[in-house]
Design a protein around this motif. Structure first.
Motif, short mmCIF file in Angstrom:
data_model
loop_
_atom_site.label_atom_id
_atom_site.label_comp_id
_atom_site.label_asym_id
_atom_site.label_seq_id
_atom_site.Cartn_x
_atom_site.Cartn_y
_atom_site.Cartn_z
N ASP A 108 -0.37 7.39 -62.08
CA ASP A 108 0.53 8.55 -61.94
C ASP A 108 1.37 8.69 -63.21
N GLY A 151 -0.23 1.39 -59.23
CA GLY A 151 0.09 2.81 -59.06
C GLY A 151 0.37 3.53 -60.37
N GLY A 170 5.36 5.14 -51.34
CA GLY A 170 4.31 4.67 -52.24
C GLY A 170 3.49 5.79 -52.88
N VAL A 171 3.71 7.02 -52.47
CA VAL A 171 2.81 8.09 -52.90
C VAL A 171 2.91 8.44 -54.38
N LYS A 200 -4.52 14.24 -61.87
CA LYS A 200 -4.78 12.81 -61.70
C LYS A 200 -5.45 12.58 -60.35
MG MG Z 1 -0.92 5.75 -56.15
#
Ligand code: MG
Ligand code: ASP
Length: 402
Positions: free
Chosen positions: A152, A149, A207-208, A5
């Motif tokens: 992911d 996000g 946040g990763v 990704k």
């Molecule tokens: Mg992200």
């Protein structure tokens, strides 16, 4: 087969996209089957959001998903073109073409199932498959998005369904850090985490990685690797088994701004009101926390900024006196839940020494979460990062005990 990704910053320009195409071409030539999930380029999703806000801030969620899902499709098309220029046969797919079915909650949908036949057929023909992240289709045939996000999650869910060897998440940092390296200057990269540890880090503000991505990978033991698309070094492995040897007792200190605390003063029926509100919040699919109240007859709940509108209507109807304050949480994530009482005592001591007003959250199993004023979040995270010895983690790693 592996799933990769590439996040927004990794695909922010045409030259980045060409660079990814060259990398993918090399891996494909080496005999690797690949499914690539992409995010929208750079700040595209934010820009689309702004466009919508110019018309109204009271968004019709189906319209908003129609708009936001276009960002990922642009990247899919461009990456396929770039791959073709490298001599690689590639097939680009939207969420629905990739067979991704979701719930109907627009803007925060969950993946219910994936029909893998189309992707499997393309792989069998020797094609690289490029899939638009962050989107799927509801039972009614409407486009849905998975929350900010969410690419992911697309990648992890595909890796799980397709039985991939691993899922590689390429981002703009070298891996998962002990704290947010943009604010905590001594934060260091962690080379290995268990799913449970990463899930807590993600839910409490790292946040990763999108928390739902871990929820998809965990039951099927699909390893996740977070690494930078710019450098070959580093990377964090997230998998089922803890590393060998003695480990540092704390994985990280993460923080979450924009949490909202509703304080209620039910003179009577405290437990009854607590049960009622909890069940309504759950029914609406909201993640929330309750605060430990020492003495008194108040009740306090913490919800995310995105859920404010729905939370307001629930608390209004509960009829108790309500105050709503913007707060932050700071969380120390433990390697072993047995150490939590010791960690809690030490956190409390540090807060008192530094005269920071705080509350603690109930029912934390492998972590200790403190609620403070937003303006204290970073300073507190930094204090705790040092106090729990994370500033020296690199030394631990070098000695083989992380
Ligand atoms: Mg992200
Ligand atoms: N483009 C979406 C976002 O900015 C999804 C993603 O990048 O994962 O949130």
């Amino acid at each position: 087969m592996i799933v990769q990704k590439y996040g927004g910053t990794s695909v922010e320009s045409v030259s980045n996209i060409k660079g990814i195409a060259r990398k993918v071409a090399l891996e494909k030539a080496g005999g690797q089957d690949l499914v690539i999930v992409v995010s929208a380029m750079g700040d595209t999703t934010d820009e689309l959001m702004k466009l919508a806000d110019h018309i109204t801030t009271r968004h019709h969620k189906r319209d908003l998903d129609m708009l936001l899902s276009t960002g990922e499709q642009v990247t899919v098309a461009l990456l396929c073109m770039a791959l073709r220029e490298e001599g690689v046969a590639a097939t680009g797919l939207t969420g629905w073409q990739a067979g991704i079915s979701t719930t109907t909650d627009h803007g925060g949908a969950s993946i219910l199932s994936i029909a893998p036949e189309r992707i499997q057929g393309e792989l069998k023909m020797g094609n690289v498959v490029v899939v638009a992240g962050f989107q799927g289709i509801t039972g009614d045939g409407d486009i849905s998005t998975l929350g900010r996000g969410g690419s992911d999650t697309t990648a992890a869910a595909l890796a799980t369904k397709l039985g991939a060897e691993r899922c590689e998440i390429y981002t703009d940092v070298e891996g998962v850090y002990t704290s947010d390296p943009r604010y905590i200057k001594n934060a260091v990269m962690i080379s290995s985490l268990t799913y449970e540890e990463m899930l807590t880090m993600a839910r409490r503000g790292a946040g990763v990685l999108h928390p739902k991505a871990i929820e998809h990978a965990m039951p099927h033991n699909v390893p996740l690797v977070v690494r930078s698309s710019m450098s070959r070094v580093g990377g964090t492995w997230i998998h089922g088994s803890p590393g060998k040897g003695v480990s540092h007792p704390v994985c990280g200190v993460v923080f979450h701004k924009g949490r909202f605390c509703y304080t209620l003063s039910p003179i009577q029926n405290r437990m009854e009101i607590k049960r009622l509100i909890s069940s309504r919040l759950t029914l609406w699919g909201m993640e929330y926390d309750t605060l430990i109240e020492e003495g008194g007859d108040t009740l306090a709940f913490l919800v995310a900024e995105d859920d404010l509108e729905r939370a307001d209507s629930i608390f209004d109807r509960a009829g108790a006196i309500v105050r709503r304050d913007r707060k932050a949480t700071v969380t120390v994530v433990a390697k072993d839940k047995k150490t939590c009482p010791v960690i809690r005592d030490k956190v409390r001591q540090i807060l008192q020494e530094n005269r920071i007003a705080f509350h603690t959250i109930e029912n934390c199993t492998n972590h200790v979460t403190t609620v403070v004023e937003e303006s204290h979040a970073i300073d507190l995270a930094s204090l705790l990062h040092s106090a729990f010895g994370l500033d020296e983690v690199q030394a631990f790693e070098a000695a083989g005990i992380y």
